[in-house]
Design an enzyme around this catalytic site. Structure first.
Site, PDB file in Angstrom:
ATOM      1  N   LYS A 112      -4.946 -12.416   3.913  1.00  0.00           N
ATOM      2  CA  LYS A 112      -3.579 -12.818   3.563  1.00  0.00           C
ATOM      3  C   LYS A 112      -3.229 -14.156   4.238  1.00  0.00           C
ATOM      4  O   LYS A 112      -3.972 -14.645   5.107  1.00  0.00           O
ATOM      5  CB  LYS A 112      -2.612 -11.711   3.989  1.00  0.00           C
ATOM      6  CG  LYS A 112      -2.815 -10.391   3.223  1.00  0.00           C
ATOM      7  CD  LYS A 112      -1.844  -9.325   3.723  1.00  0.00           C
ATOM      8  CE  LYS A 112      -2.063  -8.006   3.017  1.00  0.00           C
ATOM      9  NZ  LYS A 112      -1.127  -6.957   3.508  1.00  0.00           N
ATOM     10  N   ASN A 135      -0.112  -8.144   8.453  1.00  0.00           N
ATOM     11  CA  ASN A 135      -1.286  -7.334   8.809  1.00  0.00           C
ATOM     12  C   ASN A 135      -2.605  -7.896   8.275  1.00  0.00           C
ATOM     13  O   ASN A 135      -3.596  -7.182   8.136  1.00  0.00           O
ATOM     14  CB  ASN A 135      -1.074  -5.862   8.425  1.00  0.00           C
ATOM     15  CG  ASN A 135      -0.971  -5.653   6.930  1.00  0.00           C
ATOM     16  OD1 ASN A 135      -1.073  -6.607   6.152  1.00  0.00           O
ATOM     17  ND2 ASN A 135      -0.783  -4.421   6.520  1.00  0.00           N
ATOM     18  N   PHE A 195      10.510  -3.393   0.911  1.00  0.00           N
ATOM     19  CA  PHE A 195       9.804  -4.565   1.434  1.00  0.00           C
ATOM     20  C   PHE A 195       9.146  -5.407   0.349  1.00  0.00           C
ATOM     21  O   PHE A 195       8.512  -6.416   0.641  1.00  0.00           O
ATOM     22  CB  PHE A 195       8.762  -4.130   2.479  1.00  0.00           C
ATOM     23  CG  PHE A 195       7.739  -3.151   1.964  1.00  0.00           C
ATOM     24  CD1 PHE A 195       6.630  -3.575   1.237  1.00  0.00           C
ATOM     25  CD2 PHE A 195       7.879  -1.788   2.210  1.00  0.00           C
ATOM     26  CE1 PHE A 195       5.692  -2.675   0.755  1.00  0.00           C
ATOM     27  CE2 PHE A 195       6.934  -0.866   1.731  1.00  0.00           C
ATOM     28  CZ  PHE A 195       5.849  -1.326   0.998  1.00  0.00           C
ATOM     29  N   ARG A 214      -7.201  -5.297  11.635  1.00  0.00           N
ATOM     30  CA  ARG A 214      -5.762  -5.250  11.967  1.00  0.00           C
ATOM     31  C   ARG A 214      -5.549  -4.842  13.423  1.00  0.00           C
ATOM     32  O   ARG A 214      -4.649  -5.345  14.095  1.00  0.00           O
ATOM     33  CB  ARG A 214      -5.053  -4.289  11.021  1.00  0.00           C
ATOM     34  CG  ARG A 214      -4.914  -4.832   9.601  1.00  0.00           C
ATOM     35  CD  ARG A 214      -4.489  -3.733   8.634  1.00  0.00           C
ATOM     36  NE  ARG A 214      -4.155  -4.229   7.304  1.00  0.00           N
ATOM     37  CZ  ARG A 214      -3.964  -3.448   6.253  1.00  0.00           C
ATOM     38  NH1 ARG A 214      -4.061  -2.129   6.381  1.00  0.00           N
ATOM     39  NH2 ARG A 214      -3.655  -3.963   5.076  1.00  0.00           N
ATOM     40  N   HIS A 252      -5.962  -7.376   2.969  1.00  0.00           N
ATOM     41  CA  HIS A 252      -5.819  -6.320   1.974  1.00  0.00           C
ATOM     42  C   HIS A 252      -7.195  -5.809   1.585  1.00  0.00           C
ATOM     43  O   HIS A 252      -8.143  -6.588   1.486  1.00  0.00           O
ATOM     44  CB  HIS A 252      -5.120  -6.860   0.718  1.00  0.00           C
ATOM     45  CG  HIS A 252      -5.235  -5.938  -0.462  1.00  0.00           C
ATOM     46  ND1 HIS A 252      -4.339  -4.912  -0.674  1.00  0.00           N
ATOM     47  CD2 HIS A 252      -6.156  -5.855  -1.466  1.00  0.00           C
ATOM     48  CE1 HIS A 252      -4.712  -4.239  -1.759  1.00  0.00           C
ATOM     49  NE2 HIS A 252      -5.802  -4.797  -2.265  1.00  0.00           N
ATOM     50  N   TYR A 296       0.856  -6.328  -6.243  1.00  0.00           N
ATOM     51  CA  TYR A 296       1.603  -5.322  -5.491  1.00  0.00           C
ATOM     52  C   TYR A 296       2.578  -4.538  -6.368  1.00  0.00           C
ATOM     53  O   TYR A 296       3.525  -3.940  -5.850  1.00  0.00           O
ATOM     54  CB  TYR A 296       2.337  -5.985  -4.315  1.00  0.00           C
ATOM     55  CG  TYR A 296       1.414  -6.266  -3.143  1.00  0.00           C
ATOM     56  CD1 TYR A 296       0.753  -5.221  -2.493  1.00  0.00           C
ATOM     57  CD2 TYR A 296       1.206  -7.568  -2.672  1.00  0.00           C
ATOM     58  CE1 TYR A 296      -0.096  -5.471  -1.423  1.00  0.00           C
ATOM     59  CE2 TYR A 296       0.358  -7.816  -1.605  1.00  0.00           C
ATOM     60  CZ  TYR A 296      -0.284  -6.754  -0.979  1.00  0.00           C
ATOM     61  OH  TYR A 296      -1.123  -6.987   0.089  1.00  0.00           O
ATOM     62  N   THR A 332      -2.494   0.556   8.111  1.00  0.00           N
ATOM     63  CA  THR A 332      -1.549  -0.446   7.576  1.00  0.00           C
ATOM     64  C   THR A 332      -0.723  -1.104   8.680  1.00  0.00           C
ATOM     65  O   THR A 332      -0.509  -2.317   8.663  1.00  0.00           O
ATOM     66  CB  THR A 332      -0.620   0.228   6.538  1.00  0.00           C
ATOM     67  OG1 THR A 332      -1.437   0.828   5.531  1.00  0.00           O
ATOM     68  CG2 THR A 332       0.316  -0.783   5.898  1.00  0.00           C
ATOM     69  N   GLU A 344      -8.072  -4.503  -9.486  1.00  0.00           N
ATOM     70  CA  GLU A 344      -7.799  -5.677  -8.645  1.00  0.00           C
ATOM     71  C   GLU A 344      -8.879  -6.751  -8.817  1.00  0.00           C
ATOM     72  O   GLU A 344      -8.563  -7.944  -8.865  1.00  0.00           O
ATOM     73  CB  GLU A 344      -7.670  -5.255  -7.173  1.00  0.00           C
ATOM     74  CG  GLU A 344      -6.374  -4.478  -6.914  1.00  0.00           C
ATOM     75  CD  GLU A 344      -6.269  -3.874  -5.529  1.00  0.00           C
ATOM     76  OE1 GLU A 344      -5.247  -3.230  -5.259  1.00  0.00           O
ATOM     77  OE2 GLU A 344      -7.201  -4.023  -4.708  1.00  0.00           O
ATOM     78  N   ARG A 358     -11.883  -0.250   3.994  1.00  0.00           N
ATOM     79  CA  ARG A 358     -10.598   0.225   4.524  1.00  0.00           C
ATOM     80  C   ARG A 358     -10.733   0.585   6.012  1.00  0.00           C
ATOM     81  O   ARG A 358      -9.807   0.379   6.794  1.00  0.00           O
ATOM     82  CB  ARG A 358     -10.107   1.438   3.727  1.00  0.00           C
ATOM     83  CG  ARG A 358      -9.773   1.146   2.268  1.00  0.00           C
ATOM     84  CD  ARG A 358      -8.408   0.546   2.053  1.00  0.00           C
ATOM     85  NE  ARG A 358      -7.330   1.439   2.395  1.00  0.00           N
ATOM     86  CZ  ARG A 358      -6.044   1.145   2.159  1.00  0.00           C
ATOM     87  NH1 ARG A 358      -5.688  -0.013   1.586  1.00  0.00           N
ATOM     88  NH2 ARG A 358      -5.097   1.981   2.500  1.00  0.00           N
TER      89      ARG A 358
HETATM   90  P1  DAT Z   1      -2.277  -1.217   2.729  1.00  0.00           P
HETATM   91  O1  DAT Z   1      -2.227  -2.728   2.710  1.00  0.00           O
HETATM   92  O2  DAT Z   1      -2.820  -0.692   4.038  1.00  0.00           O
HETATM   93  O3  DAT Z   1      -2.980  -0.635   1.522  1.00  0.00           O
HETATM   94  P2  DAT Z   1       0.221  -0.394   1.458  1.00  0.00           P
HETATM   95  O4  DAT Z   1      -0.503  -0.434   0.164  1.00  0.00           O
HETATM   96  O5  DAT Z   1       0.981   0.856   1.793  1.00  0.00           O
HETATM   97  O6  DAT Z   1      -0.764  -0.686   2.696  1.00  0.00           O
HETATM   98  O7  DAT Z   1       1.268  -1.590   1.530  1.00  0.00           O
HETATM   99  C1  DAT Z   1       0.919  -2.863   1.042  1.00  0.00           C
HETATM  100  C2  DAT Z   1       1.401  -3.900   2.023  1.00  0.00           C
HETATM  101  O8  DAT Z   1       2.826  -3.874   2.066  1.00  0.00           O
HETATM  102  C3  DAT Z   1       0.970  -3.659   3.476  1.00  0.00           C
HETATM  103  O9  DAT Z   1      -0.310  -4.184   3.739  1.00  0.00           O
HETATM  104  C4  DAT Z   1       2.041  -4.361   4.235  1.00  0.00           C
HETATM  105  C5  DAT Z   1       3.282  -4.138   3.388  1.00  0.00           C
HETATM  106  N1  DAT Z   1       4.047  -2.978   3.848  1.00  0.00           N
HETATM  107  C6  DAT Z   1       3.722  -1.684   3.678  1.00  0.00           C
HETATM  108  N2  DAT Z   1       4.628  -0.876   4.231  1.00  0.00           N
HETATM  109  C7  DAT Z   1       5.565  -1.687   4.778  1.00  0.00           C
HETATM  110  C8  DAT Z   1       6.771  -1.473   5.500  1.00  0.00           C
HETATM  111  N3  DAT Z   1       7.205  -0.248   5.783  1.00  0.00           N
HETATM  112  N4  DAT Z   1       7.458  -2.572   5.901  1.00  0.00           N
HETATM  113  C9  DAT Z   1       7.035  -3.808   5.626  1.00  0.00           C
HETATM  114  N5  DAT Z   1       5.908  -4.096   4.939  1.00  0.00           N
HETATM  115  C10 DAT Z   1       5.183  -3.041   4.523  1.00  0.00           C
HETATM  116 MG    MG Z   2      -2.442  -0.600  -0.510  1.00  0.00          MG
END
Ligand code: DAT
Ligand code: MG
Length: 160
Positions: A20, A123, A68, A113, A126, A60, A102, A137, A96
């Protein structure tokens, strides 16, 4: 996808991984690539992308109702990302694990991370979370001709 080595069938997976904007800005893209290489995965696609709003929203899309979502999209389009496709046995789940939880404060040390991040909104990286998402994707970010077909000389030293 599968191949045979020493007469055994190896099932290969492909996964989409993206460093990212924070990871690129902090000069950590090379470290991320090194970790995936060292693990034994094969790089099949790699590019630096200035992400459009449309692509970020599509990528996303599953989170579009989350509070968010807006700030996440703004963040992803704020600076270039490094988009990659990695291939190998169990690559989706293993990526992963290399990436970590996350929330970087909860990611284990030794994960990307866990080693480099603090905030959930920064973080670093991805990784696709399942076979179906990996497929969609990869198709969203790469055209077929951007994916290289090659055989690393390390293959027989990685797989038994
Ligand atoms: P991951 O990237 O581990 O698959 P995710 O798919 O749940 O996690 O979320 C996508 C991204 O969105 C994550 O990398 C960071 C952001 N994100 C997730 N939960 C969040 C939150 N509670 N507050 C802020 N950003 C968040
Ligand atoms: Mg995800």
């Amino acid at each position: 996808m599968a191949f045979y080595i020493w007469h055994k069938e190896i099932i290969l997976e492909r996964t989409f991984v993206m460093v990212k904007p924070d990871g690129v800005q902090r000069g950590l893209a090379g470290n991320v690539i090194a970790r995936f290489e060292a693990k034994g995965f094969k790089l099949v696609g790699l590019k630096l992308v200035s992400v459009s709003r449309e692509l970020a929203e599509q990528h996303y899309g599953v989170h579009k109702e989350r509070p968010f979502f807006g700030s996440l999209v703004e963040f992803i389009i704020s600076a270039p990302v490094v988009a990659m496709v990695w291939e190998g046995k169990g690559a989706i789940a293993s990526a992963r694990k290399l990436i970590g939880a996350t929330n970087p404060l909860e990611s284990a040390p030794g994960t990307i991370r866990g080693d480099f991040g603090v905030d959930i909104g920064r973080n670093l990286i991805h990784g696709s979370d399942a076979e179906e998402t990996a497929k969609s994707e990869i198709a969203l970010w790469f055209s077929e001709d951007e994916l290289a077909s090659w055989e690393p000389c390390s293959t027989p030293w990685l797989y038994e």
